[in-house]
Scaffold this active site. Structure first.
Site, mmCIF file in Angstrom:
data_model
loop_
_atom_site.group_PDB
_atom_site.id
_atom_site.type_symbol
_atom_site.label_atom_id
_atom_site.label_comp_id
_atom_site.label_asym_id
_atom_site.label_seq_id
_atom_site.Cartn_x
_atom_site.Cartn_y
_atom_site.Cartn_z
ATOM 1 N N ASP B 115 83.306 34.412 40.878
ATOM 2 C CA ASP B 115 82.664 35.727 40.759
ATOM 3 C C ASP B 115 82.609 36.238 39.314
ATOM 4 O O ASP B 115 82.370 37.412 39.088
ATOM 5 C CB ASP B 115 83.369 36.756 41.656
ATOM 6 C CG ASP B 115 84.776 37.049 41.211
ATOM 7 O OD1 ASP B 115 85.334 36.229 40.468
ATOM 8 O OD2 ASP B 115 85.330 38.095 41.590
ATOM 9 N N GLU B 116 82.834 35.388 38.355
ATOM 10 C CA GLU B 116 82.758 35.813 36.952
ATOM 11 C C GLU B 116 81.982 34.777 36.145
ATOM 12 O O GLU B 116 82.173 33.576 36.324
ATOM 13 C CB GLU B 116 84.154 35.941 36.337
ATOM 14 C CG GLU B 116 84.906 37.176 36.781
ATOM 15 C CD GLU B 116 86.192 37.407 35.995
ATOM 16 O OE1 GLU B 116 86.782 38.461 36.173
ATOM 17 O OE2 GLU B 116 86.615 36.525 35.214
#
Lengths: 109, 430
Positions: B115-116
């Site tokens: 998610d990054e």
């Protein structure tokens, strides 16, 4: 249009009913509902089985994503499921859309 | 500090707010910032349930944190429990990174986790606004409009500043954007006293820094770098650079990996005390990791077995880990034979909760080395056997064939089919 399993409403309904059979256990004072979401981002209809039991936290179990994004198709799937299961249906994010067969509002909320 | 010679770019570190919970909210037609929902893994080894992700509202209302257990949850009917679908999250992550390609060249996008992502916007931010903040807003809107997800953006002149801007400031800002530059770094970061809130400083490191009299990032910046190096080794100099906001890493240069290795581990659903049961799981993990080895056309010369004891074990040690050098092999039977040798040698009947198996000293497979001490037909049969198992699984799925001992008491193979990263892949829901 060529018939495939993705645009065969009986096939989709069959899968959903199989999963309902798998996840449904009758409990005392429990409430069950089938949530149908109009996913405007993925252009799909998402089915969930929501279970509310006293003294337990509500659970929401995914049942199926229908990617054939037509209301007529969805109506057939829902009608097919209703022949076997009498759970409440909750329709979310359908706005003012109406069922193609009788023009009633899909979601009355 | 003179930063003239330091790299000056524009980096965005973009994080998806409560990613798994947000994806599940969108799937249910809910606003990710308003839904009250937790993604909970209810696998057998989670003792009733483990929170993988919490929606922002659930965090705010009930203080639920990730990795909380079932028993920590409040009995509130507003809180919705949903199972994880790891494959769906992977697909969404790919879709988000695809959106980023509209804002930066593919080579300038570096996925940092599921998610990054780090975006090197040095050459492209001016196409999307007068300021980097406006460009960040454009990206946020694109992700929100196409996928419904909210993103948080840290902006910095190097990747470190972007990461700190994200963790320390963006997550608390109403626009979900935070910025750090060489000029503002000391003003914003030096006053921080909670050292563990800073990326790369964990509890242990913070305790050691406290022991040196360092309780603030400013004290870390003003500490003697040689003292830090003496105490922490190379990490000491990295901590010193961090306190000054300096990061000289060149993301486009791929790091050469010195020693490749393959590892699989498993947290057991209960305390395992019976030797036969434990050996079944060791064999299962051994098969899994050996199969990965063969798919990469490699052989291993070093096996590693790590065992984690249960909290109920009457011992001072949390477990044991040992390595064994072996002749280069990719044979499941040989790998398992040696793993069991290590296990039987060091296990003192402690109850177990974790098993970790690693293969290292990997080299390309150039052929099968026959031994003088075993009939060649027998050896060739083993090689063929492994190949057939791999081929059947490749064609018909992992569950198509399994060793009979997995059906025995204690086997975990059947429960783990379909898991992704130890959690439900969610394929059965699609």
């Amino acid at each position: 249009m060529e018939a495939t399993h993705l645009n065969n409403s009986d096939f989709e309904a069959q899968i959903i009913k199989q999963r309902l059979k798998l996840y449904f256990t009758p409990y005392i004072k429990a409430r069950y509902e089938i949530l149908v979401v109009n996913d405007i981002f993925a252009h799909s209809y998402n089915f969930f089985f929501n279970i509310y039991r006293p003294l337990k936290l509500p659970h929401s179990i995914p049942l199926r994503r229908i990617t054939f994004y037509r209301l007529e198709f969805l109506e057939n799937v829902v009608a097919n499921i209703r022949t076997e299961y009498k759970f409440s249906f909750v329709f979310r994010n359908f706005g003012k859309q109406r069922w193609p067969s009788n023009f009633t509002l899909i979601s009355k909320q | 500090m003179n930063y003239t010679d330091e790299p000056h770019g524009i980096f965005f570190l973009i994080d998806n707010k409560s990613f798994y919970a947000s994806v599940e909210s969108i799937e249910r037609g809910l606003n990710p910032l308003q839904s009250i929902l937790v993604v909970m893994s209810e696998q057998a080894n989670t003792n009733g349930g483990l929170v993988l992700a919490t929606s922002p509202q659930a965090k705010k209302l009930f203080g639920i944190r990730n990795v909380d257990r079932w028993r920590d949850l409040p009995h509130d009917q507003r809180l919705l429990i949903v199972p994880p679908r790891m494959n769906l999250y992977i697909r969404k992550s790919l879709a988000i990174n695809q959106i980023f390609t509209h804002f930066a060249a593919e080579n300038d996008i570096y996925p940092y986790s599921i998610d990054e992502s780090i975006l090197d916007m040095t050459h492209s931010w001016q196409l999307f606004g007068q300021t980097p903040q406006q460009a960040a807003r454009c990206i946020q809107l694109a992700v929100r409009q196409q996928l419904g997800l909210y993103t948080t953006v840290g902006i910095g002149e190097n990747p470190l500043q972007a990461k700190l801007a994200l963790d320390l400031f963006a997550k608390h800002s109403p626009e979900l954007i935070g910025t750090l530059t060489y000029q503002t770094f000391t003003k914003h970061v030096w006053p921080i006293t909670d050292l563990t809130s800073v990326w790369s400083i964990g509890k242990q490191t913070a305790a050691r820094l406290n022991h040196l009299g360092i309780h603030q990032i400013k004290s870390l910046a003003l500490a003697d770098p040689f003292e830090l190096q003496k105490e922490f080794g190379i990490i000491g100099t990295q901590l010193f650079a961090l306190a000054w906001g300096i990061d000289r890493s060149q993301l486009q240069e791929s790091l050469p990996i010195k020693h490749h290795s393959l590892e699989n581990s498993q947290v057991l659903p209960r305390d395992y005390t019976d030797q036969a049961e434990i050996e079944i799981v060791i064999r299962e993990i051994g098969q899994q990791v050996a199969s990965r080895l063969r798919h990469r056309h490699l052989v291993t010369s070093c096996l590693h077995l790590g065992i984690g004891f249960s909290l109920t074990a009457k011992t001072d040690h949390p477990g044991f880990a040992h390595e064994l050098k072996v002749s280069a092999t990719d044979d499941t039977f040989e790998i398992n034979r040696q793993l069991l040798f290590i296990f039987r040698r060091y296990w003192q009947y402690e109850p177990l909760r974790q098993i970790r198996i690693g293969l290292s000293q990997l080299s390309p497979k150039t052929g099968d080395q026959l031994s003088l001490f075993t009939p060649p037909e027998k050896q060739i049969k083993k090689v063929m056997f492994n190949q057939v198992i791999d081929q059947i699984r490749d064609r018909f799925g992992t569950s198509a064939i399994m060793y009979a001992n997995s059906l025995g008491h204690g086997g975990t193979f059947r429960q783990r089919i379909g898991l992704v990263g130890g959690h439900n892949g969610g394929n059965s829901f699609e």
